[in-house]
Design a protein around this motif. Structure first.
Motif, PDB file in Angstrom:
ATOM      1  N   ALA A  47       0.836  -1.192   0.000  1.00  0.00           N
ATOM      2  CA  ALA A  47       0.000   0.000   0.000  1.00  0.00           C
ATOM      3  C   ALA A  47       0.874   1.246   0.000  1.00  0.00           C
ATOM      4  O   ALA A  47       2.080   1.177   0.269  1.00  0.00           O
ATOM      5  CB  ALA A  47      -0.916  -0.001   1.227  1.00  0.00           C
ATOM      6  N   LEU A  48       0.245   2.378  -0.301  1.00  0.00           N
ATOM      7  CA  LEU A  48       0.914   3.682  -0.279  1.00  0.00           C
ATOM      8  C   LEU A  48       0.145   4.633   0.622  1.00  0.00           C
ATOM      9  O   LEU A  48      -1.088   4.624   0.626  1.00  0.00           O
ATOM     10  CB  LEU A  48       0.981   4.284  -1.681  1.00  0.00           C
ATOM     11  N   GLY A  84      -1.458 -18.050   3.826  1.00  0.00           N
ATOM     12  CA  GLY A  84      -1.272 -17.373   5.099  1.00  0.00           C
ATOM     13  C   GLY A  84      -1.238 -15.861   5.076  1.00  0.00           C
ATOM     14  O   GLY A  84      -0.978 -15.244   6.098  1.00  0.00           O
ATOM     15  N   ASN A  85      -1.489 -15.244   3.918  1.00  0.00           N
ATOM     16  CA  ASN A  85      -1.370 -13.780   3.859  1.00  0.00           C
ATOM     17  C   ASN A  85      -2.723 -13.057   3.770  1.00  0.00           C
ATOM     18  O   ASN A  85      -2.794 -11.952   3.258  1.00  0.00           O
ATOM     19  CB  ASN A  85      -0.437 -13.349   2.731  1.00  0.00           C
ATOM     20  N   GLY A  86      -3.755 -13.670   4.316  1.00  0.00           N
ATOM     21  CA  GLY A  86      -5.064 -13.020   4.331  1.00  0.00           C
ATOM     22  C   GLY A  86      -5.013 -11.658   5.002  1.00  0.00           C
ATOM     23  O   GLY A  86      -5.585 -10.687   4.513  1.00  0.00           O
ATOM     24  N   ARG A  87      -4.298 -11.584   6.115  1.00  0.00           N
ATOM     25  CA  ARG A  87      -4.183 -10.299   6.822  1.00  0.00           C
ATOM     26  C   ARG A  87      -3.478  -9.251   5.961  1.00  0.00           C
ATOM     27  O   ARG A  87      -3.781  -8.065   6.047  1.00  0.00           O
ATOM     28  CB  ARG A  87      -3.464 -10.476   8.150  1.00  0.00           C
ATOM     29  N   SER A  88      -2.545  -9.682   5.117  1.00  0.00           N
ATOM     30  CA  SER A  88      -1.818  -8.761   4.242  1.00  0.00           C
ATOM     31  C   SER A  88      -2.762  -8.110   3.241  1.00  0.00           C
ATOM     32  O   SER A  88      -2.686  -6.897   2.998  1.00  0.00           O
ATOM     33  CB  SER A  88      -0.723  -9.516   3.481  1.00  0.00           C
ATOM     34  N   HIS A  89      -3.646  -8.899   2.669  1.00  0.00           N
ATOM     35  CA  HIS A  89      -4.622  -8.374   1.709  1.00  0.00           C
ATOM     36  C   HIS A  89      -5.580  -7.389   2.375  1.00  0.00           C
ATOM     37  O   HIS A  89      -5.907  -6.345   1.800  1.00  0.00           O
ATOM     38  CB  HIS A  89      -5.415  -9.520   1.071  1.00  0.00           C
ATOM     39  N   ALA A  92      -3.751  -4.064   3.139  1.00  0.00           N
ATOM     40  CA  ALA A  92      -3.515  -3.324   1.896  1.00  0.00           C
ATOM     41  C   ALA A  92      -4.802  -2.682   1.387  1.00  0.00           C
ATOM     42  O   ALA A  92      -4.788  -1.540   0.918  1.00  0.00           O
ATOM     43  CB  ALA A  92      -2.921  -4.246   0.838  1.00  0.00           C
ATOM     44  N   ALA A  93      -5.902  -3.390   1.493  1.00  0.00           N
ATOM     45  CA  ALA A  93      -7.179  -2.839   1.031  1.00  0.00           C
ATOM     46  C   ALA A  93      -7.605  -1.646   1.886  1.00  0.00           C
ATOM     47  O   ALA A  93      -8.163  -0.670   1.370  1.00  0.00           O
ATOM     48  CB  ALA A  93      -8.262  -3.915   1.058  1.00  0.00           C
ATOM     49  N   LEU A  94      -7.340  -1.707   3.187  1.00  0.00           N
ATOM     50  CA  LEU A  94      -7.724  -0.612   4.075  1.00  0.00           C
ATOM     51  C   LEU A  94      -6.886   0.647   3.839  1.00  0.00           C
ATOM     52  O   LEU A  94      -7.405   1.761   3.871  1.00  0.00           O
ATOM     53  CB  LEU A  94      -7.618  -1.046   5.538  1.00  0.00           C
ATOM     54  N   VAL A  95      -5.592   0.493   3.614  1.00  0.00           N
ATOM     55  CA  VAL A  95      -4.732   1.653   3.383  1.00  0.00           C
ATOM     56  C   VAL A  95      -4.887   2.157   1.956  1.00  0.00           C
ATOM     57  O   VAL A  95      -5.004   3.355   1.721  1.00  0.00           O
ATOM     58  CB  VAL A  95      -3.255   1.327   3.702  1.00  0.00           C
ATOM     59  N   GLY A  96      -4.867   1.258   0.990  1.00  0.00           N
ATOM     60  CA  GLY A  96      -5.088   1.620  -0.403  1.00  0.00           C
ATOM     61  C   GLY A  96      -3.835   1.569  -1.259  1.00  0.00           C
ATOM     62  O   GLY A  96      -2.720   1.739  -0.767  1.00  0.00           O
ATOM     63  N   PRO A  97      -4.028   1.367  -2.576  1.00  0.00           N
ATOM     64  CA  PRO A  97      -2.906   1.179  -3.489  1.00  0.00           C
ATOM     65  C   PRO A  97      -2.389   2.445  -4.154  1.00  0.00           C
ATOM     66  O   PRO A  97      -1.379   2.399  -4.852  1.00  0.00           O
ATOM     67  CB  PRO A  97      -3.493   0.252  -4.551  1.00  0.00           C
ATOM     68  N   SER A  98      -3.086   3.574  -3.974  1.00  0.00           N
ATOM     69  CA  SER A  98      -2.660   4.756  -4.733  1.00  0.00           C
ATOM     70  C   SER A  98      -2.734   6.019  -3.893  1.00  0.00           C
ATOM     71  O   SER A  98      -3.394   6.073  -2.861  1.00  0.00           O
ATOM     72  CB  SER A  98      -3.500   4.924  -5.996  1.00  0.00           C
ATOM     73  N   LEU A  99      -2.036   7.024  -4.421  1.00  0.00           N
ATOM     74  CA  LEU A  99      -1.935   8.301  -3.736  1.00  0.00           C
ATOM     75  C   LEU A  99      -1.751   9.376  -4.802  1.00  0.00           C
ATOM     76  O   LEU A  99      -0.991   9.180  -5.752  1.00  0.00           O
ATOM     77  CB  LEU A  99      -0.711   8.248  -2.821  1.00  0.00           C
ATOM     78  N   THR A 100      -2.448  10.475  -4.659  1.00  0.00           N
ATOM     79  CA  THR A 100      -2.268  11.611  -5.560  1.00  0.00           C
ATOM     80  C   THR A 100      -1.784  12.795  -4.726  1.00  0.00           C
ATOM     81  O   THR A 100      -2.367  13.116  -3.699  1.00  0.00           O
ATOM     82  CB  THR A 100      -3.583  11.966  -6.283  1.00  0.00           C
ATOM     83  N   VAL A 101      -0.694  13.411  -5.184  1.00  0.00           N
ATOM     84  CA  VAL A 101      -0.059  14.508  -4.457  1.00  0.00           C
ATOM     85  C   VAL A 101       0.022  15.717  -5.387  1.00  0.00           C
ATOM     86  O   VAL A 101       0.424  15.581  -6.546  1.00  0.00           O
ATOM     87  CB  VAL A 101       1.359  14.105  -3.990  1.00  0.00           C
ATOM     88  N   PRO A 102      -0.323  16.902  -4.906  1.00  0.00           N
ATOM     89  CA  PRO A 102      -0.169  18.101  -5.734  1.00  0.00           C
ATOM     90  C   PRO A 102       1.309  18.353  -6.060  1.00  0.00           C
ATOM     91  O   PRO A 102       2.188  18.049  -5.246  1.00  0.00           O
ATOM     92  CB  PRO A 102      -0.708  19.238  -4.859  1.00  0.00           C
ATOM     93  N   VAL A 103       1.540  18.909  -7.227  1.00  0.00           N
ATOM     94  CA  VAL A 103       2.881  19.343  -7.626  1.00  0.00           C
ATOM     95  C   VAL A 103       2.857  20.863  -7.697  1.00  0.00           C
ATOM     96  O   VAL A 103       1.996  21.448  -8.368  1.00  0.00           O
ATOM     97  CB  VAL A 103       3.289  18.747  -8.987  1.00  0.00           C
ATOM     98  N   ARG A 104       3.781  21.491  -6.997  1.00  0.00           N
ATOM     99  CA  ARG A 104       3.926  22.946  -7.011  1.00  0.00           C
ATOM    100  C   ARG A 104       5.399  23.284  -7.117  1.00  0.00           C
ATOM    101  O   ARG A 104       6.229  22.672  -6.427  1.00  0.00           O
ATOM    102  CB  ARG A 104       3.344  23.587  -5.746  1.00  0.00           C
TER     103      ARG A 104
END
Length: 138
Positions: A47-48, A84-89, A92-104
């Motif tokens: 996640a990001l 065994g990685n159910g908790r990992s999924h 990751a779903a709770l935090v999310g896979p993407s992020l958008t950041v302003p550029v200035r």
């Protein structure tokens, strides 16, 4: 529009990697002075997010994610796939896979103590990860 990738190898579950310098490098390469950068992690067990990248808050984040999705409860995913990685999924779903950041002014517009981080949530010892970056603006 400009696209690039950040490729890195993680050490396994619990890694929190500051990718702010790579994001700013990509923005600089793009030549965009004002716009946005979108960052997207490929895969369903990473996640990001943004956070103050200091040991105390990183520890707090790990503890909080473990409380939300502990490793000592049954997960349907584990029963179906046996990996065994159910908790990992779930994390990751709770935090999310993407992020958008302003550029200035040709850089990501982040707060003084705010960094962009990749969270490695998979239980495997290490993973190769790719963050796809798209910079849009002028």
């Amino acid at each position: 529009m400009y696209t690039a990738e950040i490729s890195l190898k993680t050490s396994g579950e619990g890694d929190i990697i500051d990718i702010t310098p790579q994001g700013n490098r990509i923005v600089a390469e793009s030549g965009v002075l004002s716009g946005i950068i979108n960052l997207f992690i490929e895969g369903s067990t990473a996640a990001l997010t943004t956070i103050e990248y200091e040991p105390g808050v990183l520890s707090d984040l790990k503890r909080s994610l473990s409380a939300v999705s502990p490793d000592d409860i049954p997960y349907e995913h584990n029963m179906a796939w046996g990996d065994g990685n159910g908790r990992s999924h779930v994390k990751a779903a709770l935090v999310g896979p993407s992020l958008t950041v302003p550029v200035r002014k040709g850089a990501m517009k982040l707060g003084t103590w705010q960094q962009v981080v990749l969270l490695e949530l998979d239980i495997r010892a290490s993973r190769s990860r790719t963050v796809h970056c798209t910079v849009i603006g002028e």
